[in-house]
Design an enzyme around this catalytic site. Structure first.
Site, PDB file in Angstrom:
ATOM      1  CG  ASP A 358       6.348   7.658  19.734  1.00  0.00           C
ATOM      2  OD1 ASP A 358       5.540   6.586  19.845  1.00  0.00           O
ATOM      3  OD2 ASP A 358       6.189   8.643  20.150  1.00  0.00           O
ATOM      4  CD  GLU A 395       2.733   5.248  16.982  1.00  0.00           C
ATOM      5  OE1 GLU A 395       2.040   4.218  17.778  1.00  0.00           O
ATOM      6  OE2 GLU A 395       3.283   5.881  17.561  1.00  0.00           O
TER       7      GLU A 395
END
Length: 715
Positions: A358, A395
């Site tokens: 993330d 990401e």
């Protein structure tokens, strides 16, 4: 209060480690002056029954405090108290009145950090400090659990290590997958309940599940209220980690301390038996402790100035590249080791197959916050010999302006490709002159990945993810509807590239509903027929809806839980998706290892991809609009069973009008046969392998409006 025997122990393995002589405890704290281990009888104990104070002479090596406690066994519950200098302007926030979680704890007991703070009637702010204050009673506070990893029988299980170009990723929330009563599992919303749905996943054909965060987090952190019904909202997604070695305790069907570890391992083992890999969505970019107004229960009280990015000049303040209050100082050597230790643990002891990071750009920021060209951490993760076969997916952006799509540093990293998402959504929506961008995405996004030496499979292609609309909502809503999040619809992206086809939300108009279903099929075709690694969200295959909410991070309810009745209602769509995945798996031309033109075979015989206009000619890319067509030369290769593969013609018409196309001529007496046509109703939309329908007219084909057709060559 009992005092335990404290032996010297060793500093080499941080956390609580089971040895024949007892439990070895070790924790990093550079500026600590006093470290005390506290042991509790059960999860609801308000105070410890025994303590072990570490001697700074015999129980400290460098910055590591360590001790061997002979009287403690696996299953024991513990916390730390650590004293040291307190100077918030220099980033030091030691507070001996606080119980602290072990960052290396492998499990936590039942409890809640934030329910504890609420129970003692204070907003737990680091600005409030009372010297010599005794710790509050903590019956609601979670305790760390001593885990013996050798106690689980893996029965020879190992990570699968499937090649990335053969991977199909299914992103899902572990609890939400079975939390609804419609799942009809014995333990809804748990690791055990998930196991009971593995046959569905195997039949669907996906090769990997990507689980939203299952590292321990506290869902009660969110204080917002649903204005519609007055219900307290939660941190449902879990992007606010507390325990980086510990699986989520509340996802276990048994609530005994340590049960989550056993049940998670069992889930991994059963998924592997079904040939399905496990990828974890992990959050190393920030923690749940917040900023200067947040709470102290872990890193802040251990060594705040090492673990977090702080503002130079006045280190009481936190840099916030995560958008969540604080930012982990990922490239500090101590923190790098912590992150690598965590990843290695999940691979070696939990047998997971990969990680999706993330806000991954934070991993490439220096200790002062700048984006680095060669970040130590991302390179170490890529090159680490233990993690070498592990899938690593970034990401490639953060909330501080970092955007690294196509250039995420570290070598072999795959990336979430948001350019794919946006370009394909616009193309399928029928936007003007988006064909060229869509063609680039479908061919593997060489413009993003080829220059760095990466391959098509390093692009994680997705139309939907947990963050945003579901696929059904992409074709059902023009705007977001996040009113139930308690933020007056201000949260969530306004750039959705969606279209409701004439009516906002669910409707009974059959013409609109047929078109929406057709567009969903078109999206799945784009995912499964494109070069790159496809990913879609659980329930997209049976039209799961969030009622237009594109930021359902706080909705732990029917809005986000999978409604398995919809799987039965939309079983024809489930079948369509399953057959598409089979098509992709059976023909390697859809999952190439190289970009078009790179392989030695193509250098000899010509490129394996030829684009056409609707009239069968080379397209004028500056004028091509709402149409794409190509021929893939799979006949130059072998299928998995060793036979010669076939050629494919793919035609995509995103216009409002039907289009007659000229088909390319096949050689050696071969003919075109229809594999799929998304305009066809029900079971006619796609056929099983070997049952393709030979076309009566071999020269022309009419592609209806908003449709995709796939033809295969046949002898």
């Amino acid at each position: 209060m009992n005092n335990l025997t404290v032996l010297e122990g060793n500093p080499f393995t941080l956390g609580a480690t089971v040895t024949p002589e007892g439990i070895n405890f070790a924790i990093f704290s550079r500026d600590a002056t006093k470290v005390v281990l506290c042991f509790f009888e059960n999860a609801k104990s308000g105070e410890p029954y025994a303590i072990a104070e570490l001697n700074s002479e015999t129980n400290r090596t460098g910055d590591i405090w360590h001790a061997l406690i002979p009287d403690v066994k696996p299953g024991a519950l513990y916390l730390y108290r650590i004293d040291g200098p307190r100077d918030i302007h220099k980033g030091l926030r030691f507070n001996f009145s606080k119980y602290l979680l072990d960052p290396y704890a492998k499990s936590f007991s039942e409890g809640s950090v934030y329910r504890h703070f609420s129970s003692i009637g204070t907003i737990e702010s680091d600005c409030i400090y009372i010297p010599d204050q005794k710790p509050a009673q903590i019956p609601l506070f979670p305790k760390c659990v001593v885990i013996d990893d050798a106690a689980f029988d893996w029965e020879g299980d190992k990570p699968i290590n499937r090649p990335m170009n053969e991977t199909v990723i299914y992103e899902t929330h572990l609890k939400g997958f079975t939390a609804s009563g419609t799942s009809k599992v014995s333990a809804p919303g748990t690791y055990k309940g998930f196991i009971e749905k593995i046959p569905y996943l195997k039949n669907l054909g996906i090769t990997a599940v990507e689980l939203l965060p299952i590292y321990e987090f506290d869902e009660t952190e969110n204080c917002n209220i649903n204005p519609k019904n007055g219900a307290r909202l939660t941190n449902y997604w879990g992007y606010s980690t507390i325990g980086f070695f510990a699986p989520k305790e509340s996802y276990a069907s048994e609530r005994n301390p340590g049960s989550a570890v056993t049940e998670f391992k069992q889930l991994v083992k059963e998924l592997h038996k079904a040939g399905i890999e496990v990828i974890l969505d992990v959050v190393y970019n920030h923690t749940a402790e917040g900023n200067e107004n947040g709470s102290t229960y872990e890193f802040k009280g251990i060594q705040n100035d090492v673990y977090y990015h702080l503002v130079e000049g006045d280190m009481q303040y936190y840099k916030n590249y995560s958008g969540c209050g604080n930012t982990v100082n990922c490239n500090h050597p101590v923190v790098r080791k912590f992150i690598l230790d965590s990843l290695r643990y999940w691979v070696t002891q939990m047998h997971v197959d990969g990680f999706r990071f993330d806000l991954g750009s934070i991993l490439s920021r220096s200790q002062t916050g700048q984006l680095l060209t060669f970040p130590p951490l991302t390179n170490e993760i890529a090159e680490d010999p233990i993690l070498r076969n592990t899938k690593i997916i970034a990401e490639p952006w953060d909330a501080g302006g970092g955007y690294q799509v196509g250039r995420f540093p570290g070598g072999r990293w795959a990336e979430w490709n948001d350019r794919y998402r946006d370009d394909i959504r616009r193309f399928i929506r029928g936007d003007e002159f988006t064909s060229t961008a869509a063609a680039t995405r479908l061919a593997g996004s060489s413009d993003l990945y080829q220059y760095s030496g990466r391959k098509p499979y390093h692009s994680i292609n997705f139309v939907t993810a947990h963050d945003g609309f579901t696929m059904n909502d992409v074709v059902s809503y023009n705007g977001k509807h996040n009113e139930e999040n308690g933020e007056e619809n201000r949260d969530g992206s306004d750039n959705n590239c969606s279209y409701n086809h004439g009516y906002e939300g669910a409707c009974s108009n059959q013409k609109i509903e047929r078109l929406r279903l057709q567009q969903i099929k078109n999206f799945f075709c784009c995912l499964m027929l494109a070069q790159g690694t496809p990913m879609f969200v659980a329930g997209d295959e049976f039209r799961r809806t969030q009622n237009g909410n594109n930021n359902a991070y706080c909705q732990d309810n029917e809005m986000t839980w999978l409604d398995w009745d919809e799987a039965e209602k939309n079983k024809d769509l489930v079948r369509f998706v399953s057959e598409l995945i089979k098509l992709r798996k059976n023909h390697s031309v859809f999952g190439r290892k190289d970009f078009f033109g790179e392989s030695e075979e193509e250098k000899k015989n010509g490129v394996d991809l030829v684009w056409f206009d609707f009239d069968g000619r080379v397209p004028d890319w500056s004028k091509l609009n709402r149409f794409l067509a190509c021929e893939l030369f799979g006949s130059r290769y072998k299928t998995k069973d060793g036979t010669q593969d076939v050629n494919f013609y793919i035609g995509m018409n995103t216009d409002l009008h039907d289009t007659a196309v000229i088909l390319p001529t096949l050689e050696n007496g071969k003919v075109w046969a229809r594999v799929l046509d998304t305009s066809f109703p029900g079971v006619e939309d796609i056929v099983e392998e070997g049952k393709e329908e030979v076309l009566d007219a071999q020269r022309r084909y009419i592609i209806p409006a908003n449709s995709i057709v796939v033809l295969a060559s046949k002898q």
